[in-house]
Design a protein around this motif. Structure first.
Motif, PDB file in Angstrom:
ATOM      1  N   SER A  99      70.841  -5.926  30.995  1.00 15.43           N
ATOM      2  CA  SER A  99      71.725  -6.265  29.870  1.00 15.43           C
ATOM      3  C   SER A  99      71.014  -6.076  28.533  1.00 15.43           C
ATOM      4  O   SER A  99      71.569  -5.490  27.599  1.00 15.43           O
ATOM      5  N   SER A 100      69.768  -6.531  28.451  1.00 12.91           N
ATOM      6  CA  SER A 100      69.044  -6.456  27.175  1.00 12.91           C
ATOM      7  C   SER A 100      68.570  -5.043  26.847  1.00 12.91           C
ATOM      8  O   SER A 100      68.608  -4.617  25.689  1.00 12.91           O
ATOM      9  N   ILE A 101      68.154  -4.272  27.861  1.00  8.85           N
ATOM     10  CA  ILE A 101      67.673  -2.913  27.582  1.00  8.85           C
ATOM     11  C   ILE A 101      68.835  -2.003  27.173  1.00  8.85           C
ATOM     12  O   ILE A 101      68.654  -1.048  26.416  1.00  8.85           O
ATOM     13  N   ARG A 102      70.034  -2.322  27.648  1.00  6.45           N
ATOM     14  CA  ARG A 102      71.221  -1.538  27.280  1.00  6.45           C
ATOM     15  C   ARG A 102      71.516  -1.649  25.784  1.00  6.45           C
ATOM     16  O   ARG A 102      72.105  -0.741  25.189  1.00  6.45           O
ATOM     17  N   LYS A 103      71.103  -2.738  25.164  1.00  5.90           N
ATOM     18  CA  LYS A 103      71.391  -2.962  23.745  1.00  5.90           C
ATOM     19  C   LYS A 103      70.423  -2.214  22.819  1.00  5.90           C
ATOM     20  O   LYS A 103      70.616  -2.184  21.610  1.00  5.90           O
ATOM     21  N   LYS A 104      69.397  -1.632  23.367  1.00  9.81           N
ATOM     22  CA  LYS A 104      68.401  -0.928  22.556  1.00  9.81           C
ATOM     23  C   LYS A 104      68.877   0.505  22.303  1.00  9.81           C
ATOM     24  O   LYS A 104      68.970   1.318  23.221  1.00  9.81           O
ATOM     25  N   GLN A 105      69.173   0.800  21.045  1.00 12.52           N
ATOM     26  CA  GLN A 105      69.857   2.036  20.684  1.00 12.52           C
ATOM     27  C   GLN A 105      68.905   3.190  20.401  1.00 12.52           C
ATOM     28  O   GLN A 105      67.815   3.011  19.878  1.00 12.52           O
ATOM     29  N   THR A 112      77.500  20.676  17.096  1.00  8.06           N
ATOM     30  CA  THR A 112      78.747  20.987  17.784  1.00  8.06           C
ATOM     31  C   THR A 112      79.541  21.943  16.903  1.00  8.06           C
ATOM     32  O   THR A 112      79.110  22.290  15.797  1.00  8.06           O
ATOM     33  N   THR A 113      80.675  22.375  17.385  1.00 20.60           N
ATOM     34  CA  THR A 113      81.529  23.284  16.620  1.00 20.60           C
ATOM     35  C   THR A 113      82.801  22.560  16.197  1.00 20.60           C
ATOM     36  O   THR A 113      83.456  21.907  17.006  1.00 20.60           O
ATOM     37  N   ASP A 114      83.120  22.658  14.909  1.00 25.96           N
ATOM     38  CA  ASP A 114      84.330  22.050  14.377  1.00 25.96           C
ATOM     39  C   ASP A 114      85.094  23.101  13.589  1.00 25.96           C
ATOM     40  O   ASP A 114      84.621  23.605  12.564  1.00 25.96           O
ATOM     41  N   GLU A 115      86.274  23.478  14.101  1.00 25.16           N
ATOM     42  CA  GLU A 115      87.115  24.509  13.467  1.00 25.16           C
ATOM     43  C   GLU A 115      86.337  25.803  13.222  1.00 25.16           C
ATOM     44  O   GLU A 115      86.399  26.405  12.163  1.00 25.16           O
ATOM     45  N   GLY A 116      85.521  26.147  14.229  1.00 23.62           N
ATOM     46  CA  GLY A 116      84.793  27.405  14.167  1.00 23.62           C
ATOM     47  C   GLY A 116      83.462  27.333  13.447  1.00 23.62           C
ATOM     48  O   GLY A 116      82.724  28.310  13.400  1.00 23.62           O
ATOM     49  N   ASN A 117      83.140  26.184  12.884  1.00 24.04           N
ATOM     50  CA  ASN A 117      81.882  26.025  12.161  1.00 24.04           C
ATOM     51  C   ASN A 117      80.923  25.130  12.929  1.00 24.04           C
ATOM     52  O   ASN A 117      81.327  24.125  13.513  1.00 24.04           O
ATOM     53  N   GLU A 118      79.636  25.503  12.925  1.00 22.04           N
ATOM     54  CA  GLU A 118      78.621  24.662  13.557  1.00 22.04           C
ATOM     55  C   GLU A 118      78.265  23.511  12.614  1.00 22.04           C
ATOM     56  O   GLU A 118      77.979  23.736  11.437  1.00 22.04           O
ATOM     57  N   VAL A 119      78.316  22.295  13.140  1.00 19.75           N
ATOM     58  CA  VAL A 119      78.013  21.111  12.327  1.00 19.75           C
ATOM     59  C   VAL A 119      76.944  20.272  13.016  1.00 19.75           C
ATOM     60  O   VAL A 119      76.807  20.285  14.238  1.00 19.75           O
ATOM     61  N   GLN A 120      76.174  19.536  12.207  1.00 20.41           N
ATOM     62  CA  GLN A 120      75.147  18.635  12.726  1.00 20.41           C
ATOM     63  C   GLN A 120      75.813  17.343  13.204  1.00 20.41           C
ATOM     64  O   GLN A 120      76.753  16.848  12.572  1.00 20.41           O
ATOM     65  N   THR A 121      75.317  16.790  14.295  1.00 22.49           N
ATOM     66  CA  THR A 121      75.886  15.550  14.836  1.00 22.49           C
ATOM     67  C   THR A 121      74.787  14.533  15.116  1.00 22.49           C
ATOM     68  O   THR A 121      73.619  14.873  15.251  1.00 22.49           O
ATOM     69  N   LYS A 122      75.189  13.282  15.199  1.00 25.91           N
ATOM     70  CA  LYS A 122      74.321  12.198  15.648  1.00 25.91           C
ATOM     71  C   LYS A 122      75.076  11.416  16.706  1.00 25.91           C
ATOM     72  O   LYS A 122      76.201  10.973  16.475  1.00 25.91           O
ATOM     73  N   THR A 123      74.455  11.257  17.874  1.00 22.60           N
ATOM     74  CA  THR A 123      75.057  10.501  18.963  1.00 22.60           C
ATOM     75  C   THR A 123      74.281   9.208  19.158  1.00 22.60           C
ATOM     76  O   THR A 123      73.066   9.234  19.374  1.00 22.60           O
ATOM     77  N   ILE A 124      74.982   8.083  19.066  1.00 26.46           N
ATOM     78  CA  ILE A 124      74.344   6.784  19.278  1.00 26.46           C
ATOM     79  C   ILE A 124      74.512   6.405  20.742  1.00 26.46           C
ATOM     80  O   ILE A 124      75.635   6.330  21.258  1.00 26.46           O
ATOM     81  N   PHE A 146      73.489  12.085  29.212  1.00 19.36           N
ATOM     82  CA  PHE A 146      72.935  13.318  29.758  1.00 19.36           C
ATOM     83  C   PHE A 146      71.970  14.000  28.787  1.00 19.36           C
ATOM     84  O   PHE A 146      70.931  14.533  29.184  1.00 19.36           O
ATOM     85  N   GLU A 147      72.297  13.985  27.487  1.00 21.91           N
ATOM     86  CA  GLU A 147      71.397  14.610  26.511  1.00 21.91           C
ATOM     87  C   GLU A 147      70.063  13.854  26.440  1.00 21.91           C
ATOM     88  O   GLU A 147      69.001  14.468  26.295  1.00 21.91           O
ATOM     89  N   TRP A 148      70.113  12.549  26.545  1.00 23.92           N
ATOM     90  CA  TRP A 148      68.903  11.716  26.564  1.00 23.92           C
ATOM     91  C   TRP A 148      68.096  12.016  27.822  1.00 23.92           C
ATOM     92  O   TRP A 148      66.875  12.162  27.787  1.00 23.92           O
ATOM     93  N   PHE A 149      68.796  12.154  28.947  1.00 21.44           N
ATOM     94  CA  PHE A 149      68.142  12.497  30.210  1.00 21.44           C
ATOM     95  C   PHE A 149      67.414  13.836  30.091  1.00 21.44           C
ATOM     96  O   PHE A 149      66.270  13.983  30.528  1.00 21.44           O
TER      97      PHE A 149
END
Length: 344
Positions: A99-105, A112-124, A146-149
């Motif tokens: 439970s506690s380790i799950r809270k550590k972000q 990713t691509t948005d309307e044909g343009n490559e954009v920077q993203t942040k995944t929490i 999966f990206e973290w893995f």
């Protein structure tokens, strides 16, 4: 300090095969961990043990190219027995730690691509994204983004290697953190290796995650000295230390106050020894191999030596993954040893 830090995305890998249920007897003795996990998070000993099991399974993927199971939410799942995530029988400690380790972000940078343009993203995400356990304590499923893995699997990142058994043989998380600190800096044979560090009280508290104890003398008596004794017994790397006083000649008074502590790192010559060696389990495995390969008594003795030196579970994993090849070899021991050396 917020429980959050940044990682850059790794390269995409094919993980389409179904993952096998985790058998800790086959997990590697050594793991590789991003040191930023140690540096940026105050993990307790129970959270640390969960992370070690995850890293061991990831190391298994790296060694024998296992696939993994990905759910519809792009999470990687690993299934463990709850008792394999702890020492002792108090499984509540495991569930509380999940439970506690799950809270550590963790924040993952990507594109990713948005309307044909490559954009920077942040995944929490978190060190783990989800944990599901059977109320009868037969299993716990741990999910990772999966990206973290993929980042944890990426061998090019130069993560800190250390022996997994240390986390299960010490009950003090500060001892584990000090060991990881040593492994991060001390890398014999590499040009980047650092064999000593001189730290003041503030640096000791920050690097070793020590908030308790009112002065440096107590930290030395309650943490540093006992840690040295444990690492000498269980780990491949340990340390000596020297107290640097304000006045080197003083024995009492203000001049005798400890200014810094000089840590000198060294190898215990245990790098290739299985610290949890079990003769009865080795004998049973040798008997099994003997039936498959028709080993002589001399070959059985040599196999026993390999199991003691390199870790029985590791030897078993290499043998199983290469059984078809090994059965065709004239000298089974020589061929197996060559495979082990190549992996090492």
């Amino acid at each position: 300090m917020a429980d959050m830090f940044i990682f850059v995305n790794g390269t995409t890998t094919d993980m389409s095969k179904a993952i096998q249920k985790v058998d800790i007897s086959k997990l590697p003795a050594r793991v590789s961990q991003p040191y930023t996990l140690t540096k940026n998070f105050n993990l307790n000993i129970h959270e640390s043990r969960i992370l070690i099991r995850i890293l061991q399974q990831i190391k298994q993927h790296q060694r024998i190219e296992l696939g993994t199971q990905i759910d519809i939410n792009d999470n990687v799942k690993m299934r463990f027995r709850p008792k394999d995530l702890t020492v002792g029988n108090d499984l509540k400690l495991v569930y509380d730690a999940l439970s506690s380790i799950r809270k550590k972000q963790i924040v993952l940078n990507g594109t990713t691509t948005d309307e044909g343009n490559e954009v920077q993203t942040k995944t929490i995400t978190g060190i783990i994204t989800e944990a599901t356990y059977d109320v009868n304590h037969s299993f716990v499923d741990i999910s990772l983004n999966f990206e973290w893995f993929k980042l944890l699997v990426d061998l090019t990142k130069g993560y800190t290697p250390y022996l997994s058994n240390v986390g299960f043989q010490t009950s003090n998380v500060h001892h584990l953190v000090i060991y990881q600190y040593i492994c991060h800096w001390f890398k014999p044979g590499k040009s980047t290796s650092v064999d000593s560090k001189e730290l003041d009280e503030k640096q000791i508290r920050e690097n070793f995650k020590i908030a308790a104890y009112k002065d440096l003398r107590k930290i030395i008596d309650r943490v540093i000295q006992p840690c040295k004794e444990e690492l000498d017994k269980y780990a491949d790397n340990s340390f000596n230390f020297k107290l640097i006083r304000v006045n080197p000649e003083a024995t009492r008074g203000r001049g005798a106050k400890i200014k810094t502590v000089l840590f000198k790192f060294y190898q215990n010559k245990k790098e290739d020894i299985n610290t949890t060696y079990e003769p009865k389990r080795v004998a049973k495995k040798i008997e099994e191999f003997s039936k498959i390969y028709g080993l002589t008594k001399d070959q059985e003795a040599m196999l026993g030596a390999l199991a003691k030196k390199y870790d029985l579970s590791y030897v078993s994993t290499i043998e199983y993954a290469n059984r078809k090849y090994l059965r065709k070899q004239e000298d089974f021991i020589k061929a197996l040893h060559k495979l082990i050396s190549k992996q090492k």
